[in-house]
Motif scaffolding. Structure first.
Motif, PDB file in Angstrom:
ATOM      1  N   ALA A   1       0.374  -1.603  -0.233  1.00  0.00           N
ATOM      2  CA  ALA A   1      -0.009   0.079   0.304  1.00  0.00           C
ATOM      3  C   ALA A   1       1.039   0.987   0.191  1.00  0.00           C
ATOM      4  O   ALA A   1       0.621   2.391  -0.511  1.00  0.00           O
ATOM      5  N   ASN A   2       1.796   1.102   0.811  1.00  0.00           N
ATOM      6  CA  ASN A   2       3.126   2.657   0.036  1.00  0.00           C
ATOM      7  C   ASN A   2       3.410   3.002  -0.766  1.00  0.00           C
ATOM      8  O   ASN A   2       4.641   3.572  -1.169  1.00  0.00           O
ATOM      9  N   LEU A   3       3.565   2.424  -2.313  1.00  0.00           N
ATOM     10  CA  LEU A   3       3.619   2.039  -2.830  1.00  0.00           C
ATOM     11  C   LEU A   3       2.413   3.719  -3.521  1.00  0.00           C
ATOM     12  O   LEU A   3       3.307   4.299  -5.228  1.00  0.00           O
ATOM     13  N   LEU A   4       1.513   4.102  -3.304  1.00  0.00           N
ATOM     14  CA  LEU A   4       0.184   5.520  -3.179  1.00  0.00           C
ATOM     15  C   LEU A   4       0.417   6.570  -2.689  1.00  0.00           C
ATOM     16  O   LEU A   4       0.655   7.260  -2.714  1.00  0.00           O
ATOM     17  N   ASP A   5       1.956   6.352  -1.976  1.00  0.00           N
ATOM     18  CA  ASP A   5       2.326   7.602  -0.620  1.00  0.00           C
ATOM     19  C   ASP A   5       2.555   9.045  -1.312  1.00  0.00           C
ATOM     20  O   ASP A   5       3.476   8.783  -2.175  1.00  0.00           O
ATOM     21  N   GLY A   6       2.429   9.869  -0.884  1.00  0.00           N
ATOM     22  CA  GLY A   6       1.954  11.250  -1.686  1.00  0.00           C
ATOM     23  C   GLY A   6       1.829  11.126  -2.833  1.00  0.00           C
ATOM     24  O   GLY A   6       2.348  12.294  -3.896  1.00  0.00           O
TER      25      GLY A   6
ATOM     26  N   HIS B   1       9.953   4.610  -7.039  1.00  0.00           N
ATOM     27  CA  HIS B   1      11.327   4.986  -6.957  1.00  0.00           C
ATOM     28  C   HIS B   1      11.113   7.036  -6.645  1.00  0.00           C
ATOM     29  O   HIS B   1      12.202   7.050  -5.646  1.00  0.00           O
ATOM     30  N   ARG B   2       9.918   7.392  -7.386  1.00  0.00           N
ATOM     31  CA  ARG B   2       9.471   8.568  -6.460  1.00  0.00           C
ATOM     32  C   ARG B   2       9.110   8.432  -5.477  1.00  0.00           C
ATOM     33  O   ARG B   2       9.587   9.719  -4.624  1.00  0.00           O
ATOM     34  N   ARG B   3       8.589   8.126  -4.568  1.00  0.00           N
ATOM     35  CA  ARG B   3       8.141   8.231  -3.328  1.00  0.00           C
ATOM     36  C   ARG B   3       9.397   7.213  -2.230  1.00  0.00           C
ATOM     37  O   ARG B   3       9.683   8.449  -1.387  1.00  0.00           O
TER      38      ARG B   3
END
Length: 618
Positions: free
Chosen positions: A503-508, A573-575
């Motif tokens: 789920a952390n893939l969507l952070d930010g 990568h962007r996260r």
């Protein structure tokens, strides 16, 4: 993570019918069907744009995507598929919309089902009412040939109405009898249908207990020439009828049907069913007042003519007309009532951004008499010489208030100011003001001064831009398409699995909430489920998704699992890079405060983060 409820594609049909709906949707051309009601222009390889039929707007924000078979308005947020559009435009239930689209596509219909007894009852009543009006229309047409209708035929002949016109417009005759039509229809239609049709009237009666109850039915239209009022699809939904006698007992000269489940006064334009193609071809509509004017002009070879059908021009009719054109020529009767109607119609049309011209016929003639007495070519010449609405209004102001005295000039300007204020374009307003000042002998600076406050306060036509479109990366757009669109079940399932695992893939991300919602919907949706725009409650997110789906992009079938992985890798990568930048700021703050424990914690995280980024880049 909580599951998002997935609305069924259209729950009003059983599974067998759902399969039929998908078959119809696959074969239907949404651009053609929407294009019958909305004037669309090409906006991209697969997208089209036009003025939204569901809300007032001056700049087009209504979009249709041919390949994905959906529409979306960035102004009001309305969206859906071909069935949703037909439902909203024609006031149909979903099964009725499927039926309507299937019939247009020539697809045989299966057995129909409804979601509730009420829905089924309403649908049956509307079908019976349509059948009842078709029955009455045929019956009235037959009665026009009866001996009793001799006066009606003489009248029509005296007005130059040919047999071809009678056939084309379904003109008929309602006999003087109170009961003949009722008796003729009662064998085919139940009492509920007859009472709801508007074809009959009755008086309230008291029963033995003193309670009111409806009395016997009697014909509403008697001893009158009948003109069917048809909807945009050409189905008869009401009537207007002209009395043959002029005495008080005969009632009004023209009598319209009351409002019914099929007919709403002020929401119908007479002859639109026959004129809409010509309106698009000639790129303007000719608007007249009465049915006879419309019929005479149409039969003279001017097919883009409409009539207001005996009612004052309304905002609903303006919106109906704007689906087909924004160029309108008005030719109302030259009497005071006609001039007042023209003035009000100009106001409505101009305020909606329409370009309006006005025809005033010589000799005080109405369009019907002008065409009959001087011919079609003379009338066409007059149409070509139609004046701008501003010139017409200035001349009307000069007639009402001859600009001889300062007081009369002030009244003339006062009369014109509201019309100037309604013009959306500042340049057009200034031009109108300059013309009025010159023709009325007034200093143009004074007129502009009067306009300045209204012009400054007037809202400009706003186009709602998709929220945060510029912040979306190519990776986010690809994932939005995969999760929202049918056509590639494997890629959709792969994306759902990866996002559920981390789920952390969507952070930010700007589209984080939207992607999460789509993941939950896609996880429980069948592979061929409809586009989930209606399941997105937030209007900004709905606009964002619609914008991405409207963009020209590779076909869904060509997207591979590897491309999905690349997109997810880019997001991760962007996260990490965003967290890396934040860590630098936090470390600097901790060092400045002398917080050695916090520095140690942040350094450990930074080392792990740097290692993760190096692994991704290797």
């Amino acid at each position: 993570m909580p599951r998002h409820p997935l609305p069924a594609l259209h729950s009003s049909l059983d599974p067998m019918a759902d399969g039929f709906a998908q078959t119809v949707k696959q074969q239907a051309d949404i651009v053609r069907i929407v294009g019958e009601a909305v004037r669309l222009t090409k906006a991209g390889a697969q997208s089209y744009k036009g003025l939204c039929p569901f809300h007032k707007e001056k700049s087009p924000s209504f979009n249709v995507h041919a390949a994905q078979q959906f529409y979306h308005c960035f102004g009001c947020g309305q969206s859906g598929d071909v069935f949703t559009f037909v439902q909203k435009m024609e006031g149909l239930s979903f099964p009725e919309a499927v039926r309507a689209v299937a019939q247009r596509c020539g697809i045989p219909l299966p057995k129909q089902e409804f979601s509730s007894p009420e829905e089924a009852r309403d649908a049956r009543l509307r079908r019976r009412l349509l059948d009842a009006h078709e029955f009455a229309s045929r019956w009235f047409a037959e009665q026009l040939q009866s001996p009793e209708a001799a006066r009606a035929r003489e009248y029509l002949t005296s007005r130059g109405v040919t047999q071809q016109a009678i056939t084309t417009f379904g003109i008929g005759y309602a006999p003087e009898s109170f009961s003949t039509l009722r008796d003729r229809m009662s064998g085919d239609f139940d009492e509920e249908t007859l009472r709801a049709s508007g074809l009959f009237s009755w008086k309230e009666q008291e029963d033995a207990a003193g309670a009111g109850r409806p009395g016997p039915l009697y014909a509403r239209f008697r001893k009158r020439i009948t003109f069917p009022i048809r909807n945009e699809a050409g189905r008869t939904i009401a009537f207007t009828a002209r009395a043959l006698d002029a005495d008080e007992k005969s009632g009004p000269k023209y009598l319209n049907s009351p409002e019914t489940p099929l007919y709403t006064k002020g929401s119908v334009l007479f002859n639109l069913d026959k004129a809409k193609q010509a309106i698009r071809q000639y790129e303007f509509a000719l608007l007249v007042e009465g049915q006879m004017d419309c019929i005479s002009v149409f039969m003279a070879g001017i097919p883009n003519v409409l009539a207001t059908s005996g009612t004052a021009f309304t905002e609903a009719q303006v919106r109906l007309l704007k689906r087909h054109t924004q160029q309108v020529v008005l030719n109302f009767d030259p009497d005071t009532a006609g001039a007042n109607a023209a003035e009000k119609s100009i106001s409505l049309l101009v305020e909606e951004g329409c370009s309006v011209k006005v025809v005033t016929l010589e000799g005080g003639l109405d369009p019907d008499r002008f065409v009959r007495e001087r011919g079609a070519q003379a009338y066409i010449a007059v149409l070509r010489a139609a004046r701008r609405h501003g010139d017409y209004l200035i001349d009307r102001a000069r007639t009402l208030f001859p600009p001889i005295t300062p007081d009369a000039k002030a009244k003339a300007i006062e009369y014109l100011l509201p019309h100037m204020q309604r013009i959306p374009s500042r340049i057009a307003r200034d031009e109108f003001a300059a013309d009025a000042a010159q023709k009325l002998g007034v200093d143009s600076a004074l007129v502009r001064q009067e306009l300045r406050q209204a012009a400054g306060a007037r809202r400009s036509a706003l186009r709602t831009s998709p929220a945060q479109q510029g912040t979306l990366s190519a990776a986010e757009k690809l994932l939005l398409r995969v999760l929202a669109q049918p056509g590639n079940a494997a890629a959709r399932a792969h994306a759902c699995t990866r996002l559920a695992a981390d789920a952390n893939l969507l952070d930010g991300l700007a589209a984080a909430s939207l992607l999460d919602t789509l993941r939950a919907l896609a996880s429980s949706a069948p592979a061929d489920a409809a586009l989930p725009l209606d399941a997105i409650s937030d209007s900004a997110s709905r606009n964002l998704l619609a914008t991405v789906l409207m963009e020209d992009a590779p076909a869904m079938q060509s997207i591979t699992d590897a491309q999905v992985d690349d997109a997810l890798h880019a997001l991760d990568h962007r996260r990490l890079e965003q967290r890396q930048r934040a860590l630098r700021r936090e470390l600097a703050d901790a060092e400045q405060r002398g917080d050695s424990a916090q520095v140690q914690t942040l350094m450990a995280e930074k080392i792990a983060l740097d290692r993760a980024l190096r692994q991704q880049e290797s």
